[in-house]
Write an enzyme that holds these catalytic residues in place. Structure first.
Site, short mmCIF file in Angstrom:
data_model
loop_
_atom_site.label_atom_id
_atom_site.label_comp_id
_atom_site.label_asym_id
_atom_site.label_seq_id
_atom_site.Cartn_x
_atom_site.Cartn_y
_atom_site.Cartn_z
N ASN A 1 -3.56 -1.56 -4.93
CA ASN A 1 -3.32 -0.68 -3.80
C ASN A 1 -1.92 -0.34 -4.25
OD1 ASN A 1 -5.62 -0.35 -2.60
ND2 ASN A 1 -5.19 -2.29 -1.49
N ASN B 1 0.83 -1.32 0.17
CA ASN B 1 0.15 0.09 0.02
C ASN B 1 0.86 1.24 0.01
OD1 ASN B 1 -2.11 -2.01 0.24
ND2 ASN B 1 -2.79 -1.20 2.13
N ASP C 1 0.82 -8.02 -10.04
CA ASP C 1 -0.08 -9.07 -10.26
C ASP C 1 -1.31 -8.56 -10.89
OD1 ASP C 1 -0.26 -7.53 -7.52
OD2 ASP C 1 -1.97 -8.87 -7.26
#
Length: 233
Positions: A112, A66, A91
């Site tokens: 994120n 994050n 990913d």
């Protein structure tokens, strides 16, 4: 010079997670192409090398996913490089497992790590999207990306990482088509024409034999003299 970033989370418990496929990609490329050792820098791990005649610096942020943008932003400012010279490996839920796509700019689609990078350097950087598939429902996404790849997935994962490494020099030179072709040769190799012909021949049933219009003549084993004698009886 280019900056290649692999997204993931630090620590042994996350090392084999689907969310860490970006880290896995950089580790494979660096190992296969003789990059220097990883060292701590820019709130992450850094190594340097050459691909296709291009200098490439690789960065694995260790700020947790994050906050990836903190590490990327710090490195970008230090090297004075623009977002156009940065490529992020991450990913991708919306791609089938084992698939790879190249993209420049655009939104973060709720990822994120990308969201954080957007906040620090903008959105005009390159991405290599690495398909991990979708669990089927958004409520299962968090647990899915933070779970390890299953044993049954190891073959396609290794093929994908090998393909990324094979194509890395082409990507460094800006040839994304050649890069993706190298990935495809590993993940979906073409079948040989010889094998295909044998398979087709084996699968094609033999044509039915045409029935004779007349029954075959039976062989008469009698001698000519016997037949003449029988005729005049």
């Amino acid at each position: 010079m280019q900056l290649w970033v692999g997204l993931g989370n630090p620590g042994a418990k996350y090392a084999a997670n689907r969310h860490n496929i970006g880290w896995m990609a950089l580790d494979r490329i660096a190992a296969d192409h003789g990059f220097g050792p990883w060292r701590a820098k820019f709130q992450g791990s850094l190594c340097e090398g050459n691909l296709g005649g291009q200098k490439v610096v690789m960065l694995k942020p260790e700020t947790f996913m994050n906050l990836s943008g903190q590490s990327v932003g710090e490195a970008a400012r230090f090297f004075k490089i623009s977002p156009a010279e940065i490529t992020v490996f991450h990913d991708e839920l919306d791609l089938a497992p084992g698939k790879a796509r190249v993209k420049t700019g655009g939104g973060h689609a709720g990822h994120n790590g990308l969201r954080s990078i957007h906040a620090h350097i903008g959105e005009a950087y390159g991405r290599v999207r690495l398909g991990i598939g979708h669990p089927g429902h958004k409520d299962r996404v968090a647990a899915y990306v933070l779970s390890d790849f299953a044993k049954a997935e190891q073959d396609w994962l290794d093929d994908l990482l090998s393909g990324l490494s094979d194509g890395a020099p082409a990507l460094a030179k800006g040839d994304s088509a050649k890069f993706l072709n190298a990935v495809a040769l590993r993940t979906a190799p073409p079948r040989s024409s010889t094998s295909a012909s044998k398979t087709t021949a084996a699968a094609t049933p033999a044509p039915p034999q045409k029935a004779d219009a007349d029954p075959p003549a039976t062989h008469d084993a009698r001698t000519t003299l016997q037949r003449l004698m029988d005729k005049f009886r």
